[in-house]
Design a protein around this motif. Structure first.
Motif, PDB file in Angstrom:
ATOM      1  N   TRP B  93       0.834  -1.186   0.000  1.00 10.58           N
ATOM      2  CA  TRP B  93       0.000   0.000   0.000  1.00 10.58           C
ATOM      3  C   TRP B  93       0.880   1.251   0.000  1.00 10.58           C
ATOM      4  O   TRP B  93       1.776   1.389   0.830  1.00 10.58           O
ATOM      5  CB  TRP B  93      -0.925  -0.004   1.210  1.00 10.58           C
ATOM      6  N   GLY B  94       0.653   2.145  -0.960  1.00 16.57           N
ATOM      7  CA  GLY B  94       1.403   3.393  -0.994  1.00 16.57           C
ATOM      8  C   GLY B  94       2.788   3.265  -1.600  1.00 16.57           C
ATOM      9  O   GLY B  94       3.674   4.058  -1.318  1.00 16.57           O
ATOM     10  N   ARG B  95       2.981   2.253  -2.437  1.00 16.98           N
ATOM     11  CA  ARG B  95       4.302   2.048  -3.025  1.00 16.98           C
ATOM     12  C   ARG B  95       4.699   3.203  -3.946  1.00 16.98           C
ATOM     13  O   ARG B  95       5.841   3.639  -3.958  1.00 16.98           O
ATOM     14  CB  ARG B  95       4.302   0.738  -3.812  1.00 16.98           C
ATOM     15  N   LEU B  97       3.760   6.318  -3.798  1.00 13.09           N
ATOM     16  CA  LEU B  97       4.142   7.465  -2.978  1.00 13.09           C
ATOM     17  C   LEU B  97       5.560   7.271  -2.456  1.00 13.09           C
ATOM     18  O   LEU B  97       6.387   8.178  -2.486  1.00 13.09           O
ATOM     19  CB  LEU B  97       3.160   7.610  -1.803  1.00 13.09           C
TER      20      LEU B  97
ATOM     21  N   TYR C  11       9.735   4.629   5.324  1.00 22.04           N
ATOM     22  CA  TYR C  11       8.490   5.283   4.903  1.00 22.04           C
ATOM     23  C   TYR C  11       8.143   6.414   5.862  1.00 22.04           C
ATOM     24  O   TYR C  11       7.899   7.561   5.462  1.00 22.04           O
ATOM     25  CB  TYR C  11       7.363   4.235   4.877  1.00 22.04           C
TER      26      TYR C  11
END
Lengths: 375, 272, 291
Positions: B93-95, B97, C11
């Motif tokens: 999820w959100g790779r 970004l 992240y």
């Protein structure tokens, strides 16, 4: 001569070491393995044979634990191993690229797997030395992978994967990177090592000669399915389909319709203006059924005159001669334009050869020479 | 063998002269006895003497070195992790970004990065100092590290990791015992790149440094804004010297290693 | 579990120290300077309603009223564009010469191009101050040659900025072009000549198209950072040299007008998005072509 033949697959009481039960593997929409069921027994040298993309590598990677099963189950000694990660399986793999750790010496490479357990140091050393001896690598123990030859690297990879004494050893195209001469020697070495250690080997290869040489049984695969599982001799002499007959070695296929001639004998009507040929088949065929008669080139005789007692004989003329040294293959064109390959061993010197281009010849074979196939 | 045409010889000569002449002149003038650039007043090393007595420069150099070592170390750890995630983690999820945030700082004007980080530090009430410079430098240099490391990881033979797993390693052990030692050269060059970027950075440090944490580039900047300074020439010469020796050594070592490797490989294929 | 941690740590770091700062810049660019004391006190706990109510395009409107900003953007674009073209004209022959050099020289030439990368950017720009000033080495040389009778004023002009950009970004241009030319098969040129091309037409019809990706990559690698450049215009340019990086820096540090500085940054970013996206697409296409 009462030596028992090694054939656990024929014994209904024998429990398989590996059991694939209706295994399916999908990558997105692509079906790599399609509802496959297969048993492999302890101490077998089992070959998965097929063209690239047939799913043989996927099967091996599922055994090693690098791919999960989409449907069905895989058992090792009766235990479902579907959820067991690769580092917890009593299965080791020899990689196609060998995957030798370039920063470690030959000795350290072989010891790598042993060091992961709780084995005492002296025992590790003893086991590594044993492996080095088995693969004749004692002299190279301290070298790095780039300091040894391709053949030696192959043996290091084998020693490393055998060091942990796995229940099952997987070999992914183990000889693919070697040149032809070395490959043949290494095949026998592999068989010796397999026999010495008593380990079950599963080998993946696209080279049919290699599979035939080393394996106790061969599974011929195509598009995620197993087409035939049998011993090399059965695969060669009694293929179950045109695909297998064609994949293993050279073959002539005559397509036509059958008519029973009684007593497991059939007439095959295969060309207009040609008399039907006679073939035997244990498998029953009904009259008028379409069939394919597969005949190996070496089972076809070639002669200048019509042989007297031949069950099948056809006249044609020589179109091409491929001289292979030990053998010659003749391409014989029949009146209908069909080309039949006949092979003879060159037992005599070339200057005394009988036939040359454009010669009219007779080709003949016996009723039992070919295999009648329905697909 | 190919021979160079006159055109190529000329373009190479002029090109490299253009690249190197300014630095050579800088080095020459650092040994000028006169304070003025215009006059050559004989050979002297006195500017090196005054440089090493200049407490402010030495302090700034110390701060810079400290920041560079700490931030490049953090950046290497984070950048290597990020590279591993980018190359190995497949989809999550959100790779998009994530990869965007890795690549964007590489092309972001430094003034914007500096401004935005300063505004962040102020809004969370973090005092500006060595700490904030370290945070800023870690952030942009981790992206450079991850580009260097991920390009090495892409060409890395995955079956080596699979072999390690197959032989009983956990995923972490496989990384520690197999992947890391093999990609170590890329990780080290990533560290060196991060270190150099940190040593070099003026703009971002200008935004996020406090009064007590002046770095060497800021010090040099305030000196050179007033024009040519012989002390700065001397300092530049030292820095150019270190870099030159470092780069030449590194390339000689790597050339020697690859030659040795080649020789050994050839020797191994010859039957004994 | 470990995988989650592996992803989460970098992240979270990038979210906190890269993305959130941008959102703050964006927010401040939309806030009022009068409310911003001293000069702006950001409050992250305002709540969404207050945030939206507080949105204010005044700073952006301000940027359009004062033609300083508008001129600065235009002149930044112009300077970046021309210096990119000049870097290409200077860099291509060097890359070409390198690719044609004997194999055993190439590693050394490559190292010579990379060496300046590792040398301080600031020092490389500074080196030109001593060369370009009125009493500098260049003017002394020209006077000695008798080419000019009195010193040329180069330092503190836009010309000096051009020289600085070409000089510092030259390796960025040379490397991708060299990489493209190095990959090219020499026999292609021979084939073209064999088929009747002259040297020059072979170069034009074969070499240039095959190094196109390298040229594009090099141009973006120079153009993008040159657009937001601060050090070069500040050190080599004069008061007449308007570049947006410099304006932002001064707006922030000299005028202490944070909302306007933020608005300047937001617009610079918007301008940069186009070349960055084009650059990424070019790189992606190239990577795909190589596979």
């Amino acid at each position: 001569m009462s030596e028992t033949v090694f054939a656990p697959w024929e014994d209904p009481n024998e429990k398989p070491l590996i059991r694939f039960q209706n295994v399916t593997k999908r990558f997105g929409d692509f079906v790599a393995i399609d509802d496959l069921t297969l048993d492999i027994y302890a101490q077998e040298f089992f070959a998965l044979l097929g063209p690239s993309g047939c799913g043989k590598t996927t099967m091996m990677r599922m055994l090693a634990g690098f791919e999960t099963v989409s449907d069905g189950r895989i058992e090792l000694s009766g235990q479902d191993i579907g959820r067991v990660p690769p580092n917890k399986r009593a299965v080791n793999m020899m990689f196609q690229s060998y995957a030798l750790f370039p920063h470690l010496s030959v000795w350290e490479n072989i010891a790598f797997g042993l060091k992961r357990g709780s084995m005492p140091k002296e025992q590790i050393a003893a086991r590594v030395d044993e492996m080095l001896k088995l693969t004749r690598l004692e002299k190279f123990a301290q070298r790095k992978p780039h300091q040894i030859s391709g053949g030696q690297r192959q043996r290091v990879a084998l020693a490393r994967s055998l060091a942990k004494a796995p229940k099952l050893l997987l070999l992914d195209e183990p000889l693919g990177a070697l040149d032809k001469k070395l490959r043949q020697d290494t095949q026998f070495e592999l068989m010796d090592i397999q026999e010495t250690t008593g380990t079950t080997f599963v080998i993946v290869t696209h080279d049919q000669e290699e599979a035939m040489t080393v394996a106790s049984r061969v599974a011929v695969m195509d598009e995620g399915r197993i087409i035939q599982v049998a011993t090399p001799a059965q695969i060669y002499e009694a293929p179950n389909s045109v695909y297998v007959a064609d994949f293993i070695g050279d073959v002539n296929i005559l397509t036509g319709t059958v008519k029973s001639a009684g007593d497991e004998r059939y007439h095959v009507d295969w060309a207009v203006n040609q008399p039907p040929v006679l073939a035997t088949s244990a498998k029953p065929f009904s009259d008028g059924q379409e069939c394919h008669l597969a005949i190996r080139p070496e089972k076809i005789l070639i002669s200048p005159t019509k042989p007297e007692d031949a069950e099948n004989a056809v006249q044609g003329k020589i179109l091409d001669i491929a001289y292979l040294g030990n053998l010659s293959t003749y391409h014989v064109e029949l009146p209908g334009g069909q080309i039949i390959k006949a092979q003879t061993a060159n037992t005599r010197r070339i200057s005394r050869r009988n036939f040359t281009w454009e010669d009219p010849v007779w080709i003949s074979w016996s009723a039992t020479a070919g295999v009648l196939l329905d697909q | 063998m190919k021979r160079l045409s006159w055109f190529n010889v000329t373009s190479l000569t002029l090109g490299f002269a253009f690249l190197y002449l300014p630095m050579v002149l800088l080095i020459i003038y650092s040994f000028n006895a006169s304070k003025l650039v215009t006059v050559w007043a004989g050979f002297s090393t006195k500017w090196y003497g005054t440089l090493f007595q200049n407490e402010a420069f030495l302090d700034a150099a110390w701060v810079t070195l400290k920041v560079a070592v700490i931030s490049s170390t953090f950046a290497t750890v984070l950048g290597t992790m990020a590279a591993y995630v980018l190359v190995r983690s497949g989809r999550f999820w959100g790779r998009t970004l994530f990869s965007g945030m890795i690549y964007a700082p590489l092309v972001m004007p430094e003034v914007i990065t500096g401004l935005s980080l300063l505004l962040l530090f102020i809004s969370i009430g973090l005092d500006r100092g060595v700490m904030t410079i370290v945070l800023a430098h870690t952030t942009f240099s981790m992206c450079f590290v991850s580009v260097v490391v991920s390009s090495r990881l892409i060409s890395f033979d995955r079956s080596l990791e699979e072999a390690a797993l197959d032989l009983g390693c956990s995923a972490f052990d496989a990384f520690r015992l197999v992947t890391l030692p093999i990609i170590a050269p890329a990780v080290i060059s990533g560290w060196l790149l991060a270190f150099t970027l940190s040593l070099d950075d003026l703009v971002i440090a200008s935004f996020v440094s406090g009064p007590s944490s002046t770095t060497l580039p800021i010090k040099i900047w305030s000196a050179v804004r007033l024009g040519v300074s012989p002390e700065i020439n001397a300092l530049s010469t030292i820095m150019i010297g270190i870099v030159t020796v470092g780069v030449i050594t590194a390339s000689l070592v790597s050339k020697r290693n690859s030659l040795r490797m080649q020789r050994e490989e050839q020797a191994a294929e010859r039957p004994a | 579990m470990r995988r989650v941690a592996l992803i989460a740590v970098p992240y979270a770091w990038l979210l906190t120290l890269f993305l959130i700062p941008f959102l703050i810049v964006f927010k401040i660019s939309l806030s009022d300077m009068a409310l911003a004391i001293p000069p702006y006190t950001p409050t992250l706990n305002d709540g969404l309603a207050a945030l939206i109510a507080g949105l204010d395009f005044e700073n952006f409107v301000f940027l359009t009223t004062d033609d300083l900003y508008y001129k600065a953007y235009l002149s930044s674009l112009q300077i970046a564009l021309f210096s990119t073209l000049m870097t290409l004209l200077v860099g291509y022959p060097i890359a070409y010469g390198m690719a044609r050099a004997p194999q055993e020289w190439r590693a050394t030439l490559m190292m010579l191009v990379i060496l300046p990368f590792w040398t301080s950017f600031l020092i490389r720009v500074y080196a030109w101050v001593g060369i370009l000033s009125n009493e500098g080495v260049l003017n002394q040389f020209l006077l000695w040659l008798g080419l000019v009778s009195e010193p040329l004023t180069i330092l503190n002009t836009t010309t000096a900025v051009y020289i600085g950009i070409v000089y510092t970004y030259l390796p960025f241009m040379i490397l991708p072009i060299y990489a493209a030319l190095d990959r090219m098969d020499d026999s292609l040129i021979e084939a073209a000549e064999d088929l009747g091309c002259s040297r020059l037409t072979a170069f034009w019809l074969v070499t240039i198209p095959l190094s196109r990706n390298g040229i594009i990559a090099g141009c973006f690698l120079v153009f993008i950072p040159a657009l937001g450049e601060f050090v070069i215009p500040s050190l080599l340019g004069g008061s007449g040299t308007l570049m947006i990086g410099k304006v932002l820096f001064e707006e922030f540090f000299n005028n202490r007008d944070w909302p306007v500085a933020s608005a300047v940054a937001v617009i610079l970013l918007l301008i940069l998005i186009v070349p960055i996206v084009l650059f990424q697409r070019n790189q992606q296409r190239q990577a795909e072509a190589e596979q």
